[in-house]
Design a protein around this motif. Structure first.
Motif, mmCIF file in Angstrom:
data_model
loop_
_atom_site.group_PDB
_atom_site.id
_atom_site.type_symbol
_atom_site.label_atom_id
_atom_site.label_comp_id
_atom_site.label_asym_id
_atom_site.label_seq_id
_atom_site.Cartn_x
_atom_site.Cartn_y
_atom_site.Cartn_z
ATOM 1 N N VAL A 6 99.369 -12.486 14.238
ATOM 2 C CA VAL A 6 98.003 -11.982 14.049
ATOM 3 C C VAL A 6 97.163 -13.014 13.293
ATOM 4 N N VAL A 7 97.748 -13.600 12.240
ATOM 5 C CA VAL A 7 97.037 -14.623 11.475
ATOM 6 C C VAL A 7 96.753 -15.838 12.358
ATOM 7 N N LEU A 8 97.710 -16.224 13.211
ATOM 8 C CA LEU A 8 97.517 -17.339 14.131
ATOM 9 C C LEU A 8 96.329 -17.081 15.054
ATOM 10 N N ILE A 9 96.244 -15.896 15.606
ATOM 11 C CA ILE A 9 95.132 -15.540 16.501
ATOM 12 C C ILE A 9 93.800 -15.596 15.747
ATOM 13 N N ILE A 10 93.772 -15.070 14.527
ATOM 14 C CA ILE A 10 92.541 -15.095 13.729
ATOM 15 C C ILE A 10 92.130 -16.534 13.430
ATOM 16 N N PHE A 11 93.100 -17.387 13.050
ATOM 17 C CA PHE A 11 92.797 -18.791 12.767
ATOM 18 C C PHE A 11 92.295 -19.504 14.016
ATOM 19 N N LEU A 12 92.886 -19.225 15.171
ATOM 20 C CA LEU A 12 92.427 -19.867 16.407
ATOM 21 C C LEU A 12 91.006 -19.446 16.769
ATOM 22 N N ILE A 13 90.698 -18.175 16.592
ATOM 23 C CA ILE A 13 89.343 -17.703 16.867
ATOM 24 C C ILE A 13 88.354 -18.376 15.927
ATOM 25 N N ALA A 14 88.701 -18.470 14.650
ATOM 26 C CA ALA A 14 87.827 -19.139 13.677
ATOM 27 C C ALA A 14 87.675 -20.622 14.016
ATOM 28 N N ALA A 15 88.777 -21.270 14.436
ATOM 29 C CA ALA A 15 88.727 -22.695 14.790
ATOM 30 C C ALA A 15 87.821 -22.926 15.990
ATOM 31 N N ILE A 16 87.915 -22.076 16.986
ATOM 32 C CA ILE A 16 87.062 -22.203 18.173
ATOM 33 C C ILE A 16 85.597 -22.007 17.782
ATOM 34 N N PHE A 17 85.346 -20.985 16.990
ATOM 35 C CA PHE A 17 83.991 -20.690 16.534
ATOM 36 C C PHE A 17 83.413 -21.877 15.761
ATOM 37 N N LEU A 18 84.199 -22.441 14.847
ATOM 38 C CA LEU A 18 83.736 -23.570 14.047
ATOM 39 C C LEU A 18 83.581 -24.838 14.882
ATOM 40 N N SER A 19 84.408 -25.014 15.893
ATOM 41 C CA SER A 19 84.341 -26.208 16.734
ATOM 42 C C SER A 19 83.020 -26.330 17.490
ATOM 43 N N PHE A 20 82.370 -25.215 17.715
ATOM 44 C CA PHE A 20 81.071 -25.237 18.382
ATOM 45 C C PHE A 20 79.923 -25.491 17.398
ATOM 46 N N GLY A 21 80.274 -25.756 16.126
ATOM 47 C CA GLY A 21 79.251 -26.041 15.132
ATOM 48 C C GLY A 21 78.619 -24.801 14.539
ATOM 49 N N LYS A 22 79.213 -23.669 14.771
ATOM 50 C CA LYS A 22 78.712 -22.397 14.256
ATOM 51 C C LYS A 22 79.695 -21.861 13.215
ATOM 52 N N GLY A 23 79.258 -20.913 12.443
ATOM 53 C CA GLY A 23 80.164 -20.243 11.514
ATOM 54 C C GLY A 23 80.275 -20.891 10.155
ATOM 55 N N ALA A 24 79.214 -21.513 9.693
ATOM 56 C CA ALA A 24 79.254 -22.151 8.376
ATOM 57 C C ALA A 24 79.512 -21.124 7.279
ATOM 58 N N PHE A 25 79.210 -19.860 7.543
ATOM 59 C CA PHE A 25 79.457 -18.814 6.548
ATOM 60 C C PHE A 25 80.950 -18.630 6.282
ATOM 61 N N LEU A 26 81.796 -19.161 7.169
ATOM 62 C CA LEU A 26 83.241 -19.069 6.975
ATOM 63 C C LEU A 26 83.782 -20.135 6.022
ATOM 64 N N ILE A 27 82.965 -21.133 5.713
ATOM 65 C CA ILE A 27 83.422 -22.243 4.883
ATOM 66 C C ILE A 27 83.177 -21.894 3.415
ATOM 67 N N ALA A 28 84.269 -21.741 2.676
ATOM 68 C CA ALA A 28 84.164 -21.404 1.254
ATOM 69 C C ALA A 28 83.441 -22.522 0.518
ATOM 70 N N GLY A 29 82.595 -22.160 -0.372
ATOM 71 C CA GLY A 29 81.828 -23.140 -1.125
ATOM 72 C C GLY A 29 80.488 -23.412 -0.469
ATOM 73 N N TYR A 30 80.494 -23.683 0.816
ATOM 74 C CA TYR A 30 79.232 -23.950 1.521
ATOM 75 C C TYR A 30 78.380 -22.689 1.568
ATOM 76 N N ASN A 31 79.009 -21.560 1.837
ATOM 77 C CA ASN A 31 78.243 -20.321 1.942
ATOM 78 C C ASN A 31 77.733 -19.839 0.585
ATOM 79 N N MET A 32 78.233 -20.416 -0.497
ATOM 80 C CA MET A 32 77.789 -20.029 -1.835
ATOM 81 C C MET A 32 76.620 -20.889 -2.330
ATOM 82 N N MET A 33 76.282 -21.939 -1.585
ATOM 83 C CA MET A 33 75.200 -22.841 -1.999
ATOM 84 C C MET A 33 73.839 -22.189 -1.785
ATOM 85 N N SER A 34 72.865 -22.696 -2.535
ATOM 86 C CA SER A 34 71.488 -22.247 -2.331
ATOM 87 C C SER A 34 70.961 -22.870 -1.033
ATOM 88 N N LYS A 35 69.866 -22.339 -0.543
ATOM 89 C CA LYS A 35 69.288 -22.880 0.694
ATOM 90 C C LYS A 35 68.904 -24.342 0.539
#
Length: 106
Positions: A6-35
């Motif tokens: 299950v964790v493997l499937i979740i990681f693969l989905i996240a990897a695919i999503f991030l590979s398209f340049g989307k999903g910055a909210f998934l990156i710890a630290g980046y999503n906590m920055m100010s605009k």
């Protein structure tokens, strides 16, 4: 083993999503920055790099699953070493230099 799968499937989905340049909210630290801070970074390049790291860690999870299926500790050890490598490499690469900073000269 089902949990790892299950964790493997979740990681693969996240990897695919991030590979398209989307999903910055998934990156710890980046999503906590100010605009204002976020505007200094190339979000697409950062997402693509984190996606590549996620593919590597997904491969390690696959090795964990295979080690359990085949009762092979060598696969487990290789998976652990690669997980540590990908994690340390990713942290060092992202936090050194100005690789993901936008060019201020416009």
């Amino acid at each position: 083993m089902i949990g790892l799968f299950v964790v493997l499937i979740i990681f693969l989905i996240a990897a695919i999503f991030l590979s398209f340049g989307k999903g910055a909210f998934l990156i710890a630290g980046y999503n906590m920055m100010s605009k204002n801070e976020k505007q200094k970074y190339d979000e697409v390049a950062l997402c693509k790099f984190v996606g590549k790291i996620m593919y590597g860690i997904s491969f390690c999870l696959l090795l964990f699953i295979l080690s359990e299926i085949y009762q092979n500790t060598i696969l487990l050890i290789i998976g652990i070493v690669l997980t540590i490598f990908f994690s340390i490499f990713g942290i060092i690469y992202m936090n050194t230099g100005i690789r993901f900073k936008k060019n201020e000269q416009s």
